[in-house]
Design an enzyme around this catalytic site. Structure first.
Site, PDB file in Angstrom:
ATOM      1  NE  ARG A  50      -6.071 -62.812   6.884  1.00  0.00           N
ATOM      2  CZ  ARG A  50      -7.035 -63.274   7.693  1.00  0.00           C
ATOM      3  NH1 ARG A  50      -6.708 -63.916   8.791  1.00  0.00           N
ATOM      4  NH2 ARG A  50      -8.303 -63.081   7.402  1.00  0.00           N
TER       5      ARG A  50
ATOM      6  N   GLY B 247      -6.610 -62.467  12.469  1.00  0.00           N
ATOM      7  CA  GLY B 247      -7.035 -61.312  11.696  1.00  0.00           C
ATOM      8  C   GLY B 247      -8.176 -60.568  12.360  1.00  0.00           C
TER       9      GLY B 247
ATOM     10  CE  LYS C 298     -11.999 -65.375   5.184  1.00  0.00           C
ATOM     11  NZ  LYS C 298     -12.549 -64.673   6.372  1.00  0.00           N
TER      12      LYS C 298
ATOM     13  NE  ARG D 281     -12.448 -70.730   9.697  1.00  0.00           N
ATOM     14  CZ  ARG D 281     -12.994 -70.880  10.887  1.00  0.00           C
ATOM     15  NH1 ARG D 281     -13.401 -72.086  11.274  1.00  0.00           N
ATOM     16  NH2 ARG D 281     -13.146 -69.857  11.716  1.00  0.00           N
TER      17      ARG D 281
ATOM     18  CB  SER E  61     -15.475 -57.370   5.530  1.00  0.00           C
ATOM     19  OG  SER E  61     -14.585 -57.594   6.606  1.00  0.00           O
TER      20      SER E  61
ATOM     21  CB  SER F 120     -17.240 -64.402  15.453  1.00  0.00           C
ATOM     22  OG  SER F 120     -16.637 -64.880  14.277  1.00  0.00           O
TER      23      SER F 120
ATOM     24  CD  GLN G  19     -11.800 -60.305  10.230  1.00  0.00           C
ATOM     25  OE1 GLN G  19     -10.902 -59.750   9.599  1.00  0.00           O
ATOM     26  NE2 GLN G  19     -11.740 -61.591  10.553  1.00  0.00           N
TER      27      GLN G  19
ATOM     28  NE  ARG H  34     -17.966 -59.320  16.066  1.00  0.00           N
ATOM     29  CZ  ARG H  34     -17.090 -59.931  15.270  1.00  0.00           C
ATOM     30  NH1 ARG H  34     -16.356 -60.937  15.742  1.00  0.00           N
ATOM     31  NH2 ARG H  34     -16.957 -59.548  14.011  1.00  0.00           N
TER      32      ARG H  34
ATOM     33  CG  ASP I 292     -14.622 -68.240   8.211  1.00  0.00           C
ATOM     34  OD1 ASP I 292     -13.811 -67.776   7.380  1.00  0.00           O
ATOM     35  OD2 ASP I 292     -14.903 -67.657   9.269  1.00  0.00           O
TER      36      ASP I 292
END
Length: 446
Positions: A120, A92, A340, A386, A165, A20, A167, A24, A313
């Protein structure tokens, strides 16, 4: 991939960089003025898709040795219109965060992905961006990729998100950097906060009031240096494996312990688990520590409410722990798992039943009857990184061999999962840097 049962896991690991945060850092570094340097970057397929997309729009993202990246940013208003469709693979995060950036650009762009990402929902991020003035088109009424985006000069909004969320929140915050006035986003509960932490570390003004965040337009982002901690979501598979496989003892070094990410630790503690946390420190605005895990008996529990966004997750591997615990475990308020990479609730039910687990599927969760003696089987990864790693942990704790189809999908988030696991299996007394030379017999290929 062939996974055989083992006696125990021993040793210590340093995990790859947080996915993550890497996303960014690449996006903000590409929007910065000058040269940004990233240490600890995750070299996964998902993060490479982010780097490739930013490169297509004018930034230069250079992979240096090890886990280092150097980015020549093109400035907050320096992106150029891409001359081709931006294919972000299975990521995503890339699609949703870039939608926030692209919504504010004075050009046309198209975002697409693989078959799983195209299934998704994207309305959750497209809806607030449309209300800011962007034109976003997609399949099925604009709800699914590909997304065609005609950016514009955005207006500020006050958005109340129906879901927690990171995102969605991050897409709005990124878009808010380009608007006139103040943009506010409010969540029903706190989602992971890496974006706002990075804003603060870079000196980008951001203000929190409870569950609300407020940003306003800025003139530029300065170049920066960032050191990315180990990914807690990657550590989760080793934490659970060490806890459920008798005789195991692991130390995981320099793991990110951002409290918006560590719900798994709270869930395992509610099952009687003990995780020792030491050497706490702050690195680039993120809390980091070493984690020490030993095998121990667990009992059933219930996880729901505000805990779920903090461990979403990790629920696939948490379900493996629940299957091996005494008593029943209930998971509620986790309907988000259905959208997901795949429907992870349905996938978990099907795959854990193959191991002999008694498990019930609910609209928003699972009921897992623990105490199972797992039997090796053939599993499907569902093309989900995952899921593949979660069933691998189950296979290590099972009687008999387990095969996993399409195990290469782990490259989305943890490309060297198998070699790092091999390094802590019995007899693999070799440092991580050398694991490519030797493979322990507990793992094979098929």
């Amino acid at each position: 991939m062939l996974v055989n049962p083992i006696g125990s896991l021993k040793g210590e690991l340093t995990l790859p960089g947080d996915k993550s945060i890497t996303h960014r850092a690449i996006i903000l570094g590409s929007l910065a003025d000058g040269v940004t340097e990233i240490t600890g970057a995750l070299r996964s397929d998902d993060c490479r898709h982010t780097a490739k997309a930013m490169g297509t729009m004018g930034a230069t993202v250079e992979e240096l040795g090890g886990d280092r990246l150097r980015i020549q940013g093109c400035g907050l208003h320096g992106l150029k219109e891409p001359d081709k469709i931006l294919d972000v693979g299975n990521s995503g995060t890339t699609m949703r965060l870039l939608a926030g950036v692209l919504a504010a650009q004075p050009f046309f762009s198209v975002l697409t992905g693989d078959q799983y990402l195209r299934a998704r929902p994207m309305a959750r991020v497209a809806t607030p961006l449309r209300s800011m003035g962007a034109t976003i088109l997609g399949r099925e009424g604009g709800n699914f990729p590909p997304l065609a985006i005609m950016g514009t000069h955005l207006k500020a909004i006050d958005y109340v998100s129906p879901i927690a969320s990171a995102q969605v929140k991050s897409a709005i915050l990124l878009a808010g950097l380009f608007t006139e006035g103040e943009t506010t986003v409010t969540e029903p509960s706190l989602s992971r906060d890496h974006t706002e932490r990075m804003f603060e570390a870079l000196g980008i003004p951001i203000h929190r009031n409870g569950l609300s965040l407020r940003v306003e337009s800025i003139k530029k982002i300065p170049s920066f240096q960032v050191d990315i901690p180990g990914d807690f979501s990657a550590a989760a598979f080793f934490i659970v494996a060490a806890m459920v496989i008798p005789g195991s003892e692991l130390t995981l070094r320099q793991v990110g312990i951002n409290p918006t990410r560590t719900g798994l630790l709270d869930a395992l503690r509610s099952m009687g688990g003990v995780i020792e946390v030491s050497c706490r420190r702050i690195i680039s605005g993120e809390p980091v520590a070493d984690l020490h895990v030993r095998s121990q008996a667990l009992h059933g529990t219930e996880v729901a409410g505000a805990l779920i966004p903090r461990m979403l997750d990790e629920i696939p591997v948490f379900a493996v722990a629940a299957a091996l615990a005494d008593g029943s475990t209930i998971i509620r308020n986790a309907a988000e798992l259905r959208v997901k990479e795949v429907d992870r609730l349905a996938a978990l039910v099907k795959e854990l039943r193959r191991f002999g687990v008694q498990i019930e599927e609910c609209p928003d969760g699972l009921v897992i009857h623990g105490g199972a003696s797992l039997s090796g089987c053939h599993c499907d990864s569902w093309g989900d990184h995952r899921m593949a790693m979660a069933v691998a942990v189950a296979g290590l704790a099972a009687r008999g061999s387990t095969t996993i189809s399409d195990s290469s999908c782990v490259s989305s988030s943890f490309p060297d999962f198998w070699t790092r696991l091999d390094a802590i299996l019995p007899g693999a007394a070799i440092p991580y840097a050398d694991v490519g030379r030797t493979s322990n017999l507990a793992l094979g290929t098929s």
